[in-house]
Design a protein around this motif. Structure first.
Motif, mmCIF file in Angstrom:
data_model
loop_
_atom_site.group_PDB
_atom_site.id
_atom_site.type_symbol
_atom_site.label_atom_id
_atom_site.label_comp_id
_atom_site.label_asym_id
_atom_site.label_seq_id
_atom_site.Cartn_x
_atom_site.Cartn_y
_atom_site.Cartn_z
ATOM 1 N N LYS A 26 0.972 -1.772 0.038
ATOM 2 C CA LYS A 26 0.231 -0.054 -0.040
ATOM 3 C C LYS A 26 0.718 1.084 -0.016
ATOM 4 C CE LYS A 26 -3.872 -2.275 2.277
ATOM 5 N NZ LYS A 26 -4.480 -2.752 3.619
ATOM 6 N N GLU A 68 -6.380 4.215 -8.625
ATOM 7 C CA GLU A 68 -7.583 4.645 -7.562
ATOM 8 C C GLU A 68 -8.647 3.336 -8.225
ATOM 9 O OE1 GLU A 68 -8.391 8.093 -6.091
ATOM 10 O OE2 GLU A 68 -7.193 7.834 -4.551
ATOM 11 N N ASP A 69 -8.392 3.773 -9.811
ATOM 12 C CA ASP A 69 -9.761 3.697 -10.925
ATOM 13 C C ASP A 69 -9.818 2.091 -11.249
ATOM 14 O OD1 ASP A 69 -7.614 3.863 -12.423
ATOM 15 O OD2 ASP A 69 -8.693 4.953 -14.165
#
Length: 78
Positions: A26, A68-69
């Motif tokens: 992450k 993010e998409d």
């Protein structure tokens, strides 16, 4: 091999660890770390810089950055 080169260049170094994470990481998590200890801090700093630069120059480390998409892009060392 890079680690052994560092010990040859700084023989008084007492410890040298290199860590590179595998799998999903992450944003903000540790993905690469070099830790060195020596009698004199300058030797440890030089060894860390040497190992970091050598890894970036010599090893084919690739990373897939997931956006993010849901799409992704591949990142490589430069």
């Amino acid at each position: 091999a890079i680690r052994e080169e560092a010990f040859a260049k700084w023989p008084t170094m007492t410890c040298l660890h290199v860590h590179h994470s595998l799998g999903p990481i992450k944003a903000g998590e540790l993905c690469f770390m070099v830790f060195a200890s020596a009698a004199h801090r300058q030797q440890a700093r030089e060894a860390v810089a040497f190992v970091t630069d050598a890894v970036k120059e010599r090893l084919p480390i690739f990373g897939r950055e997931v956006l993010e998409d849901g799409t992704h892009q591949w990142k490589t060392n430069r």
